[in-house]
Write a protein that holds these residues in place. Structure first.
Motif, PDB file in Angstrom:
ATOM      1  N   LYS A   4       0.693  -1.120  -0.027  1.00 49.83           N
ATOM      2  CA  LYS A   4      -0.125  -0.142   0.095  1.00 49.83           C
ATOM      3  C   LYS A   4       0.939   1.169   0.002  1.00 49.83           C
ATOM      4  O   LYS A   4       0.525   2.210  -0.761  1.00 49.83           O
ATOM      5  CB  LYS A   4      -0.949  -0.065   1.032  1.00 49.83           C
ATOM      6  N   GLN A   5       2.164   1.276   0.934  1.00 44.33           N
ATOM      7  CA  GLN A   5       2.805   2.431   0.793  1.00 44.33           C
ATOM      8  C   GLN A   5       3.427   2.627  -0.469  1.00 44.33           C
ATOM      9  O   GLN A   5       3.584   3.816  -0.901  1.00 44.33           O
ATOM     10  CB  GLN A   5       3.879   2.321   1.989  1.00 44.33           C
ATOM     11  N   ARG A   6       3.992   1.636  -1.240  1.00 44.43           N
ATOM     12  CA  ARG A   6       4.529   1.605  -2.237  1.00 44.43           C
ATOM     13  C   ARG A   6       3.578   2.324  -3.420  1.00 44.43           C
ATOM     14  O   ARG A   6       3.893   3.140  -4.351  1.00 44.43           O
ATOM     15  CB  ARG A   6       5.116   0.401  -2.813  1.00 44.43           C
ATOM     16  N   ARG A   7       2.446   1.802  -3.528  1.00 41.13           N
ATOM     17  CA  ARG A   7       1.349   2.159  -4.395  1.00 41.13           C
ATOM     18  C   ARG A   7       1.118   3.623  -4.308  1.00 41.13           C
ATOM     19  O   ARG A   7       1.144   4.530  -4.979  1.00 41.13           O
ATOM     20  CB  ARG A   7       0.360   1.257  -4.219  1.00 41.13           C
ATOM     21  N   LEU A   8       1.061   3.993  -2.955  1.00 38.04           N
ATOM     22  CA  LEU A   8       0.622   5.593  -2.629  1.00 38.04           C
ATOM     23  C   LEU A   8       1.923   6.480  -3.134  1.00 38.04           C
ATOM     24  O   LEU A   8       1.730   7.468  -3.696  1.00 38.04           O
ATOM     25  CB  LEU A   8       0.782   5.695  -1.030  1.00 38.04           C
ATOM     26  N   ILE A   9       3.188   5.998  -2.868  1.00 40.11           N
ATOM     27  CA  ILE A   9       4.449   6.521  -3.202  1.00 40.11           C
ATOM     28  C   ILE A   9       4.388   6.835  -4.808  1.00 40.11           C
ATOM     29  O   ILE A   9       4.543   7.949  -5.449  1.00 40.11           O
ATOM     30  CB  ILE A   9       5.708   6.156  -2.888  1.00 40.11           C
ATOM     31  N   MET A  10       4.103   5.886  -5.559  1.00 36.54           N
ATOM     32  CA  MET A  10       3.877   5.769  -6.963  1.00 36.54           C
ATOM     33  C   MET A  10       2.833   6.392  -7.700  1.00 36.54           C
ATOM     34  O   MET A  10       3.013   7.450  -8.391  1.00 36.54           O
ATOM     35  CB  MET A  10       3.744   4.328  -7.456  1.00 36.54           C
ATOM     36  N   ARG A  11       1.782   6.712  -6.984  1.00 36.99           N
ATOM     37  CA  ARG A  11       0.395   7.637  -7.398  1.00 36.99           C
ATOM     38  C   ARG A  11       0.958   9.068  -7.250  1.00 36.99           C
ATOM     39  O   ARG A  11       0.616   9.850  -7.836  1.00 36.99           O
ATOM     40  CB  ARG A  11      -0.714   7.012  -6.641  1.00 36.99           C
ATOM     41  N   THR A  12       1.476   9.014  -5.969  1.00 35.60           N
ATOM     42  CA  THR A  12       1.860  10.571  -5.641  1.00 35.60           C
ATOM     43  C   THR A  12       2.961  11.155  -6.735  1.00 35.60           C
ATOM     44  O   THR A  12       2.866  12.355  -7.052  1.00 35.60           O
ATOM     45  CB  THR A  12       2.398  10.411  -4.329  1.00 35.60           C
ATOM     46  N   SER A  13       3.845  10.170  -6.992  1.00 35.70           N
ATOM     47  CA  SER A  13       4.892  10.508  -7.871  1.00 35.70           C
ATOM     48  C   SER A  13       4.298  11.149  -9.267  1.00 35.70           C
ATOM     49  O   SER A  13       4.629  11.993  -9.995  1.00 35.70           O
ATOM     50  CB  SER A  13       5.943   9.474  -8.101  1.00 35.70           C
ATOM     51  N   ILE A  14       3.306  10.286  -9.842  1.00 33.50           N
ATOM     52  CA  ILE A  14       2.948  10.404 -10.977  1.00 33.50           C
ATOM     53  C   ILE A  14       1.908  11.615 -10.939  1.00 33.50           C
ATOM     54  O   ILE A  14       2.182  12.345 -11.848  1.00 33.50           O
ATOM     55  CB  ILE A  14       1.984   9.059 -11.491  1.00 33.50           C
ATOM     56  N   LEU A  15       1.126  11.864  -9.754  1.00 33.99           N
ATOM     57  CA  LEU A  15       0.480  12.930  -9.827  1.00 33.99           C
ATOM     58  C   LEU A  15       1.305  14.363  -9.923  1.00 33.99           C
ATOM     59  O   LEU A  15       1.156  15.274 -10.306  1.00 33.99           O
ATOM     60  CB  LEU A  15      -0.402  12.954  -8.454  1.00 33.99           C
ATOM     61  N   VAL A  16       2.337  14.264  -9.250  1.00 36.25           N
ATOM     62  CA  VAL A  16       3.309  15.272  -9.174  1.00 36.25           C
ATOM     63  C   VAL A  16       3.835  15.569 -10.595  1.00 36.25           C
ATOM     64  O   VAL A  16       4.078  16.932 -11.006  1.00 36.25           O
ATOM     65  CB  VAL A  16       4.695  15.006  -8.046  1.00 36.25           C
ATOM     66  N   LEU A  17       4.297  14.636 -11.233  1.00 37.92           N
ATOM     67  CA  LEU A  17       4.743  14.737 -12.598  1.00 37.92           C
ATOM     68  C   LEU A  17       3.909  15.311 -13.504  1.00 37.92           C
ATOM     69  O   LEU A  17       4.031  16.338 -14.249  1.00 37.92           O
ATOM     70  CB  LEU A  17       5.360  13.420 -13.244  1.00 37.92           C
ATOM     71  N   LEU A  18       2.532  14.861 -13.370  1.00 36.31           N
ATOM     72  CA  LEU A  18       1.506  15.501 -14.260  1.00 36.31           C
ATOM     73  C   LEU A  18       1.096  16.975 -13.831  1.00 36.31           C
ATOM     74  O   LEU A  18       1.081  17.585 -14.841  1.00 36.31           O
ATOM     75  CB  LEU A  18       0.260  14.686 -14.272  1.00 36.31           C
ATOM     76  N   GLY A  19       1.320  17.341 -12.546  1.00 33.77           N
ATOM     77  CA  GLY A  19       1.076  18.632 -12.274  1.00 33.77           C
ATOM     78  C   GLY A  19       2.153  19.656 -12.672  1.00 33.77           C
ATOM     79  O   GLY A  19       2.007  20.507 -13.298  1.00 33.77           O
ATOM     80  N   ALA A  20       3.490  19.257 -12.758  1.00 34.31           N
ATOM     81  CA  ALA A  20       4.567  19.736 -13.152  1.00 34.31           C
ATOM     82  C   ALA A  20       4.568  19.993 -14.776  1.00 34.31           C
ATOM     83  O   ALA A  20       4.708  20.984 -15.286  1.00 34.31           O
ATOM     84  CB  ALA A  20       5.885  19.156 -13.066  1.00 34.31           C
ATOM     85  N   ALA A  21       3.926  19.152 -15.611  1.00 39.55           N
ATOM     86  CA  ALA A  21       3.546  18.988 -17.041  1.00 39.55           C
ATOM     87  C   ALA A  21       2.553  20.144 -17.189  1.00 39.55           C
ATOM     88  O   ALA A  21       2.598  20.997 -18.148  1.00 39.55           O
ATOM     89  CB  ALA A  21       3.235  17.677 -17.456  1.00 39.55           C
ATOM     90  N   LEU A  22       1.576  20.059 -16.243  1.00 35.64           N
ATOM     91  CA  LEU A  22       0.406  21.235 -16.764  1.00 35.64           C
ATOM     92  C   LEU A  22       0.902  22.664 -16.317  1.00 35.64           C
ATOM     93  O   LEU A  22       0.614  23.208 -17.162  1.00 35.64           O
ATOM     94  CB  LEU A  22      -0.646  20.813 -15.798  1.00 35.64           C
ATOM     95  N   VAL A  23       1.708  22.937 -15.517  1.00 36.48           N
ATOM     96  CA  VAL A  23       2.298  24.015 -14.985  1.00 36.48           C
ATOM     97  C   VAL A  23       3.243  24.501 -16.086  1.00 36.48           C
ATOM     98  O   VAL A  23       3.177  25.446 -16.499  1.00 36.48           O
ATOM     99  CB  VAL A  23       3.091  24.034 -13.802  1.00 36.48           C
ATOM    100  N   PHE A  24       4.002  23.442 -16.580  1.00 38.83           N
ATOM    101  CA  PHE A  24       5.066  24.108 -17.524  1.00 38.83           C
ATOM    102  C   PHE A  24       4.343  24.310 -18.872  1.00 38.83           C
ATOM    103  O   PHE A  24       4.440  25.432 -19.529  1.00 38.83           O
ATOM    104  CB  PHE A  24       6.058  22.877 -17.922  1.00 38.83           C
ATOM    105  N   SER A  25       3.253  23.660 -19.232  1.00 41.33           N
ATOM    106  CA  SER A  25       2.546  23.917 -20.487  1.00 41.33           C
ATOM    107  C   SER A  25       1.783  25.189 -20.372  1.00 41.33           C
ATOM    108  O   SER A  25       1.766  25.849 -21.382  1.00 41.33           O
ATOM    109  CB  SER A  25       1.420  22.772 -20.550  1.00 41.33           C
ATOM    110  N   LEU A  26       1.165  25.613 -19.330  1.00 43.05           N
ATOM    111  CA  LEU A  26       0.646  26.583 -19.211  1.00 43.05           C
ATOM    112  C   LEU A  26       1.423  27.942 -19.048  1.00 43.05           C
ATOM    113  O   LEU A  26       1.201  29.117 -19.844  1.00 43.05           O
ATOM    114  CB  LEU A  26      -0.326  26.820 -17.778  1.00 43.05           C
ATOM    115  N   TYR A  27       2.533  27.608 -18.511  1.00 51.97           N
ATOM    116  CA  TYR A  27       3.669  28.683 -18.452  1.00 51.97           C
ATOM    117  C   TYR A  27       4.060  29.064 -20.045  1.00 51.97           C
ATOM    118  O   TYR A  27       4.350  30.129 -20.450  1.00 51.97           O
ATOM    119  CB  TYR A  27       4.834  28.475 -17.611  1.00 51.97           C
ATOM    120  N   ALA A  28       4.428  27.959 -20.846  1.00 56.38           N
ATOM    121  CA  ALA A  28       4.755  28.230 -22.089  1.00 56.38           C
ATOM    122  C   ALA A  28       3.825  28.776 -22.887  1.00 56.38           C
ATOM    123  O   ALA A  28       4.297  29.459 -23.819  1.00 56.38           O
ATOM    124  CB  ALA A  28       5.113  26.656 -22.659  1.00 56.38           C
ATOM    125  N   ASN A  29       2.648  28.349 -22.843  1.00 56.79           N
ATOM    126  CA  ASN A  29       1.500  29.087 -23.526  1.00 56.79           C
ATOM    127  C   ASN A  29       1.368  30.410 -23.249  1.00 56.79           C
ATOM    128  O   ASN A  29       1.029  31.296 -24.268  1.00 56.79           O
ATOM    129  CB  ASN A  29       0.362  28.156 -23.420  1.00 56.79           C
TER     130      ASN A  29
END
Length: 176
Positions: A4-29
């Motif tokens: 459960k802890q590994r899955r939580l860390i993995m999901r959190t990491s993916i969520l952080v990466l997606l958030g960073a990609a969204l922020v970069f995309s908005l900034y670039a635009n």
């Protein structure tokens, strides 16, 4: 660490990466330079491109002449339709102070060369490899032709394929 802890860390990491990609995309635009489309009555935007023979063409060097500035692609059927008519009128008007500059929108030298040979084109044909000129003129869709007078001012923007008769009329409009 349990499953459960590994899955939580993995999901959190993916969520952080997606958030960073969204922020970069908005900034670039929001920070990219907004280029307005070239309008009738404005001065033509200068550029320098090299033709298929290795000659450099700077638009501002054609001041004093009319310029029939055509943007095209080898895959564009309306472009292919008008090219032989453009060449025929180029033969007639080039000694009367009207030039044709044909700008291919980023295709390979090979495909453009084959197209030019197939249609026996004699006017200067340049390839806008990095699409800077296409972007500067806000070209979409093809073909698009700008009629530029002897002072470097755009007197018209023509979208779509042109007949031989209309090409001749437009050449007369920009003849110095």
């Amino acid at each position: 660490m349990d499953k459960k802890q590994r899955r939580l860390i993995m999901r959190t990491s993916i969520l952080v990466l997606l958030g960073a990609a969204l922020v970069f995309s908005l900034y670039a635009n929001f920070t990219k330079e907004k280029v307005a489309a070239v309008q009738k009555g404005e001065m033509a935007r200068d550029f320098v491109l090299t033709d298929m023979d290795g000659n450099t063409h700077k638009l501002s060097d054609y001041k004093g002449q009319g310029v029939f500035l055509n943007f095209w692609g080898t895959w564009c059927k309306p472009c292919e339709y008008e090219m032989p008519y453009m060449d025929k009128q180029y033969q007639k008007y080039k000694d009367q102070g009207v030039q044709i500059l044909a700008v291919n929108v980023g295709e390979s030298n090979y495909s453009v060369k084959k197209f030019v040979e197939k249609h026996y084109l004699t006017f200067p044909i340049m390839i806008d490899k990095n699409k800077q000129v296409q972007t500067a003129y806000k070209i979409d869709p093809l073909p698009v032709t700008f009629l530029i007078d002897k002072n470097g001012k755009i007197i018209d923007k023509l979208t779509g394929s042109l007949s031989e008769e209309s090409i001749q009329k437009h050449m007369e409009r920009i003849k110095p």
